[in-house]
Enzyme design. Sequence first.
Site, PDB file in Angstrom:
ATOM      1  N   VAL A  48       0.788  -1.390  -0.211  1.00 50.40           N
ATOM      2  CA  VAL A  48       0.118  -0.300   0.461  1.00 50.40           C
ATOM      3  C   VAL A  48       0.908   1.106  -0.587  1.00 50.40           C
ATOM      4  O   VAL A  48      -0.049   2.356  -0.395  1.00 50.40           O
ATOM      5  CB  VAL A  48      -1.095  -0.387   1.457  1.00 50.40           C
ATOM      6  CG1 VAL A  48      -0.714   0.549   2.467  1.00 50.40           C
ATOM      7  CG2 VAL A  48      -2.034   0.974   1.101  1.00 50.40           C
ATOM      8  N   TYR A  49       2.643   0.787   0.391  1.00 49.38           N
ATOM      9  CA  TYR A  49       3.139   1.993   0.045  1.00 49.38           C
ATOM     10  C   TYR A  49       2.945   2.956  -0.887  1.00 49.38           C
ATOM     11  O   TYR A  49       3.570   2.278  -2.486  1.00 49.38           O
ATOM     12  CB  TYR A  49       4.331   2.295   0.543  1.00 49.38           C
ATOM     13  CG  TYR A  49       4.671   1.705   2.332  1.00 49.38           C
ATOM     14  CD1 TYR A  49       3.512   1.923   3.090  1.00 49.38           C
ATOM     15  CD2 TYR A  49       5.468   1.494   3.225  1.00 49.38           C
ATOM     16  CE1 TYR A  49       3.850   1.370   3.954  1.00 49.38           C
ATOM     17  CE2 TYR A  49       5.963   1.507   3.993  1.00 49.38           C
ATOM     18  CZ  TYR A  49       4.564   1.265   4.767  1.00 49.38           C
ATOM     19  OH  TYR A  49       4.794   0.774   5.936  1.00 49.38           O
ATOM     20  N   THR A  50       2.282   3.824  -1.254  1.00 44.08           N
ATOM     21  CA  THR A  50       2.754   5.028  -2.621  1.00 44.08           C
ATOM     22  C   THR A  50       1.985   3.973  -3.902  1.00 44.08           C
ATOM     23  O   THR A  50       2.301   4.390  -4.517  1.00 44.08           O
ATOM     24  CB  THR A  50       4.095   6.155  -2.765  1.00 44.08           C
ATOM     25  OG1 THR A  50       4.967   4.468  -2.788  1.00 44.08           O
ATOM     26  CG2 THR A  50       4.302   6.988  -1.709  1.00 44.08           C
ATOM     27  N   ASN A  51       0.972   3.742  -3.796  1.00 44.64           N
ATOM     28  CA  ASN A  51       0.382   3.269  -4.507  1.00 44.64           C
ATOM     29  C   ASN A  51       1.179   1.609  -5.583  1.00 44.64           C
ATOM     30  O   ASN A  51       1.293   2.119  -6.653  1.00 44.64           O
ATOM     31  CB  ASN A  51      -0.416   3.927  -5.561  1.00 44.64           C
ATOM     32  CG  ASN A  51      -1.332   2.915  -6.564  1.00 44.64           C
ATOM     33  OD1 ASN A  51      -2.107   2.102  -6.367  1.00 44.64           O
ATOM     34  ND2 ASN A  51      -1.342   3.409  -7.835  1.00 44.64           N
ATOM     35  N   ARG A  52       2.031   1.156  -4.116  1.00 51.10           N
ATOM     36  CA  ARG A  52       3.109   0.007  -4.488  1.00 51.10           C
ATOM     37  C   ARG A  52       4.394   0.517  -5.452  1.00 51.10           C
ATOM     38  O   ARG A  52       5.072   0.230  -5.864  1.00 51.10           O
ATOM     39  CB  ARG A  52       2.426  -0.957  -5.481  1.00 51.10           C
ATOM     40  CG  ARG A  52       1.716  -2.020  -5.314  1.00 51.10           C
ATOM     41  CD  ARG A  52       1.474  -3.505  -6.031  1.00 51.10           C
ATOM     42  NE  ARG A  52       0.758  -4.010  -5.392  1.00 51.10           N
ATOM     43  CZ  ARG A  52       0.712  -5.188  -4.230  1.00 51.10           C
ATOM     44  NH1 ARG A  52       1.412  -5.154  -4.267  1.00 51.10           N
ATOM     45  NH2 ARG A  52      -0.310  -5.893  -4.320  1.00 51.10           N
TER      46      ARG A  52
END
Length: 465
Positions: free
Chosen positions: A65-69
């Site tokens: 989920v970090y920065t949309n992968r």
Amino acid sequence: MVLNVDYNYLGSSGMKVSNICFGALTFGATDEKSHRPGQLDPTGSYQLLDRFAECGGNFIDTADVYTNRQSETIVGNWLSSKERSRYVIATKVRVNTNPNDPTDVNAVGLSRKHIVAGLEKSLECLQTNYVDLYQFLLPKTPVPSSKTPVPSPETPVPSPETPVLSLETPVPSPETPVPSPETPVPSPKTPVPSPKNPVSSPTNPVSSPKTPVPSPKTPVPSPKTPVPSPKTPVPSPKTHILSPKTPVPSPKTPILSPKTHIPAGKIHHIGVSNFCGWQLQKTVDLANSIGMSSILTLQQQYSLMERNAEFEEFQVCQNDGISILPWSPLKGGFLSGKFKRTEAPSAESRIGYTALDEKNRVLETQPGWSTLQSRDDIWLLLDAMKKIAQNHNKSVAQVAIRWLLQRKMVASVIIGAKTMYQLDDNLGASSGWELTCEEMKTLNDLSAPEEKYPYSFIRRFNDTR
């Protein structure tokens, strides 16, 4: 190589990690909703990762989920030119990875479907065929029990009008036929049905006296016993399958052993994050009871300003040999010592950015300035940290991280550096010096969380033993 880090064992894995872990939350651009100042583009991220590796760092933490992968992708691009076996890569699953599409209802959670899909996508982004540590970012609520049956499509959901069975009411089995008027009443000589002597049913006929009882080691299938179809698997409450090819494990078969989920070796170890104490203990006990590989780590917010996990979660860690991975060790940068109570924080910092719109921007990693400014206790803590830092010729941030490294069960502290200066400064807490016992006591006392019931009650009576 300039070795600036020490190494610790990660739980009971026998695997060593640098005691500073590079958290990759700052890698990649954020959208307007989750904007954070100081995010890094790929080039800046690679430079910091190179420096981290040069100093001996081998532990990197990210999440789907970090920065949309973007974070996983950046780590993967960097890792692709390195010797994979030298690095311990951790990622996470649980949070919605497609929040913009309300019809993608399985893009979130800890279902088998989401875990399998999430793992495959993470491996693709990370450009690797295995993850060293796969973590559940948040628990389900509630944590499933081994006694909680998983409903099948044919199981009706009880309605408010469904009468509740009393303790004296026998629960009918789906395979137990309802007695008819012609059904003979069992005589005293008739054996009472039990798990070892099952009730006769069309699909499970009871053996007659002349029929030899099948041995548990050599089960004799009945010709009337339906063979489960591959398209309609029967879910088990004890089954946590992470691969479509994984056979259903028995209680004696470790779920994450090379013989089961890891025929492909895609996950080496399991960790959890942001769990409550009871959720962690229940998860550990359930894993042990079904022969699943042990929970290796707990990633939890932990710092001189956030110590509530000591009351419950860390007690579980100590009793079950689970390593602690603190995140947000500087509480959004506040424990770096760069803020002054009488001056507004710079908008370039996360705390300053949050101060511009605290109603919508306050997060665990971005505390509100108005609250911080009003608390006398944390400014007294900062004054003490500055004195200790001067005694060791270290920075305030290094004191904050060093305090964590000297706490029980902490294997590695997750940092989130955004500049080369911050990275070098954080790495300076890793090795070559220690806080004294007196300094640790001072920091412990000044940062101690309020001890409420029942913890104060238990401690008071245990102190006399």
